[in-house]
Design an enzyme around this catalytic site. Structure first.
Site, mmCIF file in Angstrom:
data_model
loop_
_atom_site.group_PDB
_atom_site.id
_atom_site.type_symbol
_atom_site.label_atom_id
_atom_site.label_comp_id
_atom_site.label_asym_id
_atom_site.label_seq_id
_atom_site.Cartn_x
_atom_site.Cartn_y
_atom_site.Cartn_z
ATOM 1 C CG ASP A 28 -0.559 0.011 2.465
ATOM 2 O OD1 ASP A 28 0.728 -0.116 2.860
ATOM 3 O OD2 ASP A 28 -1.373 0.377 3.493
ATOM 4 N N GLY B 276 -2.714 -7.082 15.690
ATOM 5 C CA GLY B 276 -2.563 -6.850 14.302
ATOM 6 C C GLY B 276 -3.801 -6.711 13.413
ATOM 7 C CB SER C 45 -6.368 -2.416 11.961
ATOM 8 O OG SER C 45 -5.275 -2.623 10.967
ATOM 9 C CB SER D 27 -4.176 1.841 16.299
ATOM 10 O OG SER D 27 -3.681 1.693 15.174
ATOM 11 C CG ASP E 102 -3.850 -1.083 8.449
ATOM 12 O OD1 ASP E 102 -4.074 -1.918 7.724
ATOM 13 O OD2 ASP E 102 -3.101 -0.883 9.286
HETATM 14 C C1 GLA Z 1 0.273 -1.979 8.518
HETATM 15 C C2 GLA Z 1 0.107 -0.707 7.688
HETATM 16 C C3 GLA Z 1 -0.672 -0.762 6.466
HETATM 17 C C4 GLA Z 1 0.063 -1.885 5.599
HETATM 18 C C5 GLA Z 1 0.515 -3.097 6.352
HETATM 19 C C6 GLA Z 1 1.436 -4.078 5.440
HETATM 20 O O1 GLA Z 1 -0.940 -2.703 8.799
HETATM 21 O O2 GLA Z 1 -0.520 0.154 8.815
HETATM 22 O O3 GLA Z 1 -0.752 0.574 6.153
HETATM 23 O O4 GLA Z 1 1.417 -1.320 5.283
HETATM 24 O O5 GLA Z 1 1.186 -3.041 7.631
HETATM 25 O O6 GLA Z 1 0.683 -4.446 4.276
#
Ligand code: GLA
Length: 387
Positions: free
Chosen positions: A36, A126, A128, A130, A174
């Site tokens: 991304d 992990g 997300s 946040s 995310d």
């Molecule tokens: C984290 C980052 C995202 C992306 C992923 C890896 O989640 O927040 O923006 O880069 O790692 O794909």
């Protein structure tokens, strides 16, 4: 959950006058990892687990925050006229960052607020949490103050706050996956121009299973920023030979033709991952559209191998979870998901194999790593809402 947060809000803040309740999901990325920030494609989906928030506007400038996930921290106070990141402010730097970012966009927040959160995304998984807190905060501000912002704006404001208030150089995946989530659909997003389509997640007798490594993140954020700059340097080297704006513009063949422009073997591997992973994502989405779930699974497996060997963001914990998953009959595909260095894996597992998957992978993980992993069978849900 609505009743739970309302009840606790009353206990913490005295009464529930003027309170509204909100939800924003967590996310899992099916394929397209570390693409991304390289102008590539991603294929994440929002989950039905996420962050619940109860909030109201105050008559003064005070901000009062409380998280049911961190009861021991009690009420954390701040002031809407004095938004700056502070170490001792802990998790409240995320909602504060979003309030600050609204201000940067010209949306001045006229009053203080009381905000209580309760998330059911497993801690540090992990998935997300946040970004989920950022998007739910944006949804709260939009609802109470009538700011004219779309869900996509909520994603961009969330990312802006994370980059500029909280100092994590994350991409858009995310926040976008969370703000734009759609039940039973994954989001096929081109991060080069934010164009996207929704693809139905039809898994024909299989489910998405998340395995959380429970590994502490440690150096995760600094390694993340390091990978980003390795890719940026590799891009600058390639740009001396080819006219591209991002690694995502290259096919595998073009990359092989020009890779000698990159003067360092490690950077060649990093760029190779970014290019090949982007192409894998295109193939995977096409495979899903054709109901070729087996091919989708194979591409997930190849994604993990590339993240392990070329991008080097896995580690013993994630590798064990994935490599043990591959051994279980009925596992269609399995890979690490998210930033890596800990966090979790995503697997597509046939319904009848799920119990065995959890038992076998769980046992092997505990004996090799020394502590247990947690498993969640998840569903794909919608973006933010007022409940
Ligand atoms: C984290 C980052 C995202 C992306 C992923 C890896 O989640 O927040 O923006 O880069 O790692 O794909």
């Amino acid at each position: 959950m609505k009743e739970t947060v309302l009840k606790r809000f009353g206990e913490v803040f005295g009464d529930t006058d003027g309170v509204k309740v909100f939800f924003a999901p967590g996310r899992v990325n099916l394929i397209g990892e570390h693409t991304d920030y390289n102008g590539g494609h991603v294929f994440p989906c929002a989950l039905t687990i996420g962050t619940y928030a109860a909030a109201r506007v105050r008559e003064d400038d005070k901000l009062r925050f409380y998280s049911m996930n961190f009861d021991h921290l009690g009420v954390i106070e701040s002031d809407i006229r004095d938004l700056k990141p502070q170490k001792e402010a802990g998790w409240t730097n995320y909602p504060k960052g979003v309030m600050w970012a609204f201000g940067e966009r010209g949306f001045q927040i006229p009053a203080g607020m009381d905000i209580l959160l309760n998330g059911n995304i497993p801690n540090g998984s992990g998935l997300s949490s946040s970004a989920s807190v950022e998007v739910v905060t944006g949804a709260i501000l939009r609802e109470f103050f009538g700011f004219e912002v779309s869900n996509q704006d909520l994603a961009l404001i969330g990312q802006y706050s994370e980059n500029n208030f909280n100092g994590v150089n994350c991409g858009i995946m995310d926040q976008f996956a969370i703000a734009m989530g759609k039940k039973d659909h994954a989001i096929f997003l081109d991060t080069a121009d934010l164009s996207y389509t929704y693809a139905p997640v039809k898994l024909q007798g299989a489910k998405i299973v998340i395995a959380c490594s429970n590994k502490k993140r440690g150096l995760g954020d600094s390694k993340y920023n390091e990978r980003r700059s390795e890719c940026e340097t590799a891009l600058a080297e390639l740009q001396k030979e080819v006219d591209i704006r991002s690694l995502g513009e290259l096919t595998e063949e073009q990359f092989e033709e020009h890779k000698s422009a990159i003067r360092d073997i490690t950077r060649v591997k990093r760029a190779k991952h970014a290019v090949y992973e982007n192409q894998r994502t295109l193939q995977a989405v096409a495979a899903l559209e054709e109901n070729n779930i087996e091919l989708f699974g194979q591409l997930m497996n190849a994604s993990h191998v590339s993240l392990r060997d070329d991008y080097e963001v896995t580690g013993a914990e994630l590798d064990t979870l994935v490599e043990e998953a591959w051994k279980v009959e009925g596992v269609i595909g399995s890979r690490m998901t998210g930033a890596g260095f800990g966090g979790c894996t995503v697997s597509i597992v046939r319904d009848e194999a799920i119990d065995q998957f959890i038992e076998k992978v769980g046992k092997a993980y505990k004996s090799r790593i020394g502590y247990a992993a947690d498993f969640y069978v998840v569903e794909v849900g919608d973006g933010p809402s007022v409940l």
